[in-house]
Structure formats: structure tokens, C-alpha cells
Design an enzyme around this catalytic site. Structure first.
Site, short mmCIF file in Angstrom:
data_model
loop_
_atom_site.label_atom_id
_atom_site.label_comp_id
_atom_site.label_asym_id
_atom_site.label_seq_id
_atom_site.Cartn_x
_atom_site.Cartn_y
_atom_site.Cartn_z
N SER A 41 7.24 5.65 5.47
CA SER A 41 6.72 4.48 4.77
C SER A 41 7.69 3.91 3.75
O SER A 41 7.56 2.74 3.38
CB SER A 41 5.41 4.83 4.07
OG SER A 41 5.61 5.93 3.21
N ASP A 349 0.76 2.55 -5.07
CA ASP A 349 -0.54 3.00 -4.54
C ASP A 349 -0.73 4.51 -4.59
O ASP A 349 -1.58 5.04 -3.89
CB ASP A 349 -0.69 2.50 -3.09
CG ASP A 349 0.43 3.02 -2.20
OD1 ASP A 349 1.28 3.78 -2.69
OD2 ASP A 349 0.46 2.66 -1.01
N HIS A 352 3.67 5.18 -2.86
CA HIS A 352 4.83 4.30 -2.67
C HIS A 352 5.23 3.58 -3.94
O HIS A 352 4.40 3.37 -4.83
CB HIS A 352 4.50 3.28 -1.58
CG HIS A 352 4.02 3.92 -0.32
ND1 HIS A 352 2.70 3.90 0.07
CD2 HIS A 352 4.67 4.67 0.60
CE1 HIS A 352 2.57 4.60 1.19
NE2 HIS A 352 3.74 5.08 1.53
#
Ligand SMILES: *[C@@H]1O[C@H](CO)[C@@H](O)[C@H](O)[C@H]1NC(C)=O
Ligand SMILES: *[C@@H]1O[C@H](CO)[C@@H](O)[C@H](O)[C@H]1NC(C)=O
Ligand SMILES: *[C@@H]1O[C@H](CO)[C@@H](O)[C@H](O)[C@H]1NC(C)=O
Ligand SMILES: *[C@@H]1O[C@H](CO)[C@@H](O)[C@H](O)[C@H]1NC(C)=O
Length: 384
Positions: A41, A349, A352
Site C-alpha cells: 500500500s 488512517d 499509511h
């Protein structure tokens, strides 16, 4: 007469050669025509979203004005890399809609590991698109893009040239989830450390395959201080004595640093094995740790609190992630942004970094001051 002009010619050649730039000393910038990215991610620009459903709002709101396949309020480090090389943002290989791969493709998906996991996405949150699968997809892309490109027309505009595969920059940011996966299976730090060599063997194997396919310029990020992230601090048990000055969980950061030392050794080994290729190892760990531990100095606030999240000490709850729906007093609400200003917040979040943090990180690494060898991004096609 003849010998005289020959002497002049010879001395002219000697003089001229002094002015011809020596390729070793006068390097021009690399001019990468494409980027092929592999990762999780930290560099996913739409892979997981394409396969498993879009990242929810408010993801993307600071820059893309809506979800853009990124787990971030805006751009990622890989986006800043693309911008600085004057290339378009990378489309995810898995994204069937509107993608243009003329200048590269992104094989990263959120939740990816280097080693394939023995759990499903539903069970553990780890993506089935592990690094070996990303390599299968790259292999398929390289081969089939050329067949399709030869049809001409719009296909020629959407797919890279054959020669671009050897001139491209290959970027990697993967490994963090291999470490957290063990902890989420309740393994001890010793057990996690014990499998790191296997993880790195599999990493080296994929790099070798890409090299066999013509890849020559590799830009490899090490893994970040995972012990400073809310999802780790909230979900894994730590004692007060294991918390460092910055408020991070030391055992998890130590494992990350161990992984990074071994990764660096793996990169040194790759340089020996593949003398035609350039491998740049980038110490993203130090940059991220500096930002989190010295947040105030750099104009950031609450380095350990998620901006988009809900509850607890870190504004993070695994069951109520950024953008999800939850019920409060019988009313359905969306878990949204609760920080005042994402541009001075580090964590987006719980897992990240924000766009602002990503930009800061990129600014530190682009000139090579955290690279081994210490060469800037634009020169990453050179070995030294
Ligand atoms: C998954 O299971 C196989 C077979 O037991 C094992 O070899 C492999 O290491 C496991 N993978 C992980 C990531 O634990
Ligand atoms: C794909 O992107 C390239 C580079 O930005 C551009 O020149 C080309 O026109 C695009 N092709 C299509 C069909 O959009
Ligand atoms: C790990 O331990 C916790 C607490 O004992 C337990 O609730 C959880 O189910 C365990 N997870 C796994 C994957 O074994
Ligand atoms: C690289 O950039 C950073 C951030 O802008 C700066 O602090 C550092 O001095 C630069 N290093 C070199 C070697 O130019």
C-alpha cells in the site's frame, strides 16, 4: 609534409580527447522512459481497489478530489517519483478502466507481502497479490504488451516500447507486511526474525527474474518504522518498557531494522551477481523515523495519531477503519477525517502516511542523501 600533417592530426586528437566528456565522470541524467513498481500500500495507485473495490472516501480528497485507488488523502512517494521524472502517475496493472501504460505500470497492491501468505484477504487483510504474483503479472505484461502494441493505432499509444523495459526504472517498496503478518499470527519477535532470510531470498529471486527480463535500474526502498504506526501500536501487545522516546514500539522497529540490514546485504549480493545493473538501496526507515520523532521541528503535529479513524489513544480502530460506516447512538456515521489539517499530519488512517508526509519523505530521498550508493533518483541508472 605528410608526416607533418599526421603529427598535427595526432596532437589535435590528443587535445580534443581532453575535452570529450569521459562517460565515467560526466554523467548525463538517466531519462527513464518508464517506471515499473512493485510493492504494497505504500505505493499502490489502484491495484487493490481494482480487484477488491475502491478505497473509500475521504481517501484521495486532498489532491484527487475523490478516491484514486490510494490509501492516502493524496499522492504517494511513487507519485512524487513519477512527477520528478516527468512521467505520468502510474496506473495499476490490474485496472482495466482508462489505464495508459505507455510510461510504466504499477504491480503493487495494498496488503502485499514478499512471501505468499497462507491466509486469505478476508481472514488476515493480506493481499493475495504477493511479490511473486506481481512478477507473474509483470512477465505477462512485458510479453503481451508487445504483441498488442504491434497492432498499432491506439495500442501503440497505450503500451511501452520493447526497448523501454531495459531503460526503465524498477522501484520496490515491500516487506512491512511480511513482518506484521507473523505478529498478527501471534509469533514472537524471535520467530519473525527467523523467517526474514526466507523472505529476502524470495525478494532476490524476483529481482533476478526481472533482471533476466532486461531490468537494469533498481531503486529499492527499505522498510519503515512499523512500530510507530497506530495499527501496530493499537493491535499488538507492548509493555511500557518497550516504548521508545518517540512513543514507538521498539521491538517492532528493531525487527524492521534487522530486515533492513539483511535487505542491504541482499542488495550488495545482487550487485555482485549482476554487474550490468544498478541497485540503489534507499533508507526510507531513517527518513520516516526522523519525521515521526522530530515532528514538531518539521511543522507536523500528533505524529502517532491517525487523521482518519475512530477512537482510542491513536484514533485508530481496526473494526472502524477510515471511510467505513459505523453506528453511533443508533445513527449510521462514516468514519472520516478528524484531524484539523492533513497537511500538518503525518499519519493518514493508522497504517499509511499522509500526502504531506509522503512529500516530505520524497524530498529527503530524491537527492540521494539516504541512498547507497549516494546517487540521486535521476542518476539511478548508474552503479556509482
Ligand atoms: C505457508 O505454508 C507452507 C507449507 O506449510 C510453508 O512452506 C510456507 O512457509 C508458509 N508461508 C508463510 C508465509 O507462512
Ligand atoms: C497515453 O499517455 C501518453 C503519455 O502521457 C500520451 O502521449 C498518449 O496520448 C496517451 N494515450 C491515450 C490513448 O490516451
Ligand atoms: C492471537 O492471540 C489472541 C489473544 O490470545 C487471540 O485472540 C487470537 O485469536 C490469536 N490469533 C491467532 C491467529 O492465533
Ligand atoms: C538533500 O535534500 C535535503 C532536503 O531538501 C537537504 O536537507 C539535504 O541537505 C540535501 N542533501 C544533499 C547532499 O544535497
Amino acid at each position: 609534409m605528410e608526416s607533418h600533417s599526421l603529427r598535427i592530426l595526432l596532437s589535435l586528437t590528443v587535445i580534443l580527447s581532453l575535452f570529450i566528456p569521459n562517460p565515467v565522470y560526466a554523467k548525463t541524467i538517466c531519462e527513464f522512459p518508464a517506471i515499473f513498481n512493485f510493492g504494497d500500500s505504500n505505493s499502490d495507485t489502484g491495484g487493490l481497489s481494482a480487484a477488491f473495490g475502491q478505497a473509500w472516501p475521504p481517501n484521495g480528497e486532498s489532491y484527487f478530489h475523490g478516491p484514486a485507488g490510494r490509501y492516502c488523502d493524496g499522492r504517494l512517494v511513487i507519485d512524487f517519483i513519477a512527477e520528478s521524472l516527468r512521467l505520468p502517475y502510474l496506473n495499476a496493472f490490474l485496472d482495466a478502466l482508462g489505464s495508459n501504460f505507455s510510461h510504466g505500470a504499477n504491480f503493487a497492491t495494498a496488503g502485499s507481502t514478499i512471501r505468499p501468505q497462507n491466509t486469505t484477504l478476508q481472514q488476515s487483510g493480506f493481499s493475495p497479490i504477493s511479490l511473486n504474483v506481481q512478477y507473474y503479472q509483470f512477465n505477462d505484461f512485458q510479453h503481451r504488451s508487445q504483441i498488442i502494441r504491434s497492432k498499432g493505432g491506439v495500442f501503440k499509444e497505450l503500451l511501452p516500447k520493447d526497448v523501454d523495459f531495459s531503460r526503465a526504472l524498477y522501484t520496490f517498496d515491500i516487506g512491512q507486511n511480511d513482518l506484521s503478518a507473523g505478529y498478527f499470527l501471534n509469533m514472537s519477535t524471535d520467530q519473525v526474525r527467523a523467517y526474514v532470510p526466507d523472505v529476502l531470498d524470495q525478494f532476490k529471486t524476483v529481482i533476478k527474474y526481472i533482471h533476466d527480463h532486461g531490468g537494469r535500474s533498481f531503486w529499492i526502498h527499505n522498510t519503515g518504522p512499523v512500530g510507530c504506526l497506530p495499527y501496530i501500536l493499537d493491535r499488538l501487545p507492548i509493555t511500557a518498557g518497550q516504548v521508545d522516546k518517540a512513543g514507538c514500539a521498539a521491538p517492532f522497529n528493531e525487527v524492521a531494522q534487522y530486515f533492513n540490514r539483511e535487505l542491504k546485504k541482499a542488495v550488495i549480493r545482487l550487485r555482485k551477481d549482476f554487474p550490468l545493473a544498478a541497485f540503489t538501496y534507499v533508507d526510507v526507515y531513517s527518513v520516516k523515523y526522523e519525521l515521526i520523532s522530530q515532528a514538531k521541528k518539521y511543522g507536523f503535529v500528533h505524529p502517532l495519531r491517525a487523521c482518519c479513524g475512530h477512537g482510542g489513544r491513536y484514533n485508530y480502530n481496526v473494526n472502524h477503519g477510515c471511510g467505513s460506516k459505523m453506528e453511533v447512538n443508533g445513527k449510521e456515521i462514516m468514519v472520516g477525517k478528524s484531524c484539523k489539517d492533513p497537511s500538518v499530519t503525518i499519519n493518514w488512517d493508522g497504517v499509511h502516511y499522509t500526502q504531506a508526509a509522503n512529500k516530505w519523505i520524497f524530498d529527503q530521498i530524491v537527492n540521494g542523501s539516504f541512498s547507497d550508493p549516494p546517487i540521486p533518483l535521476k542518476m539511478a541508472c548508474y552503479r556509482q
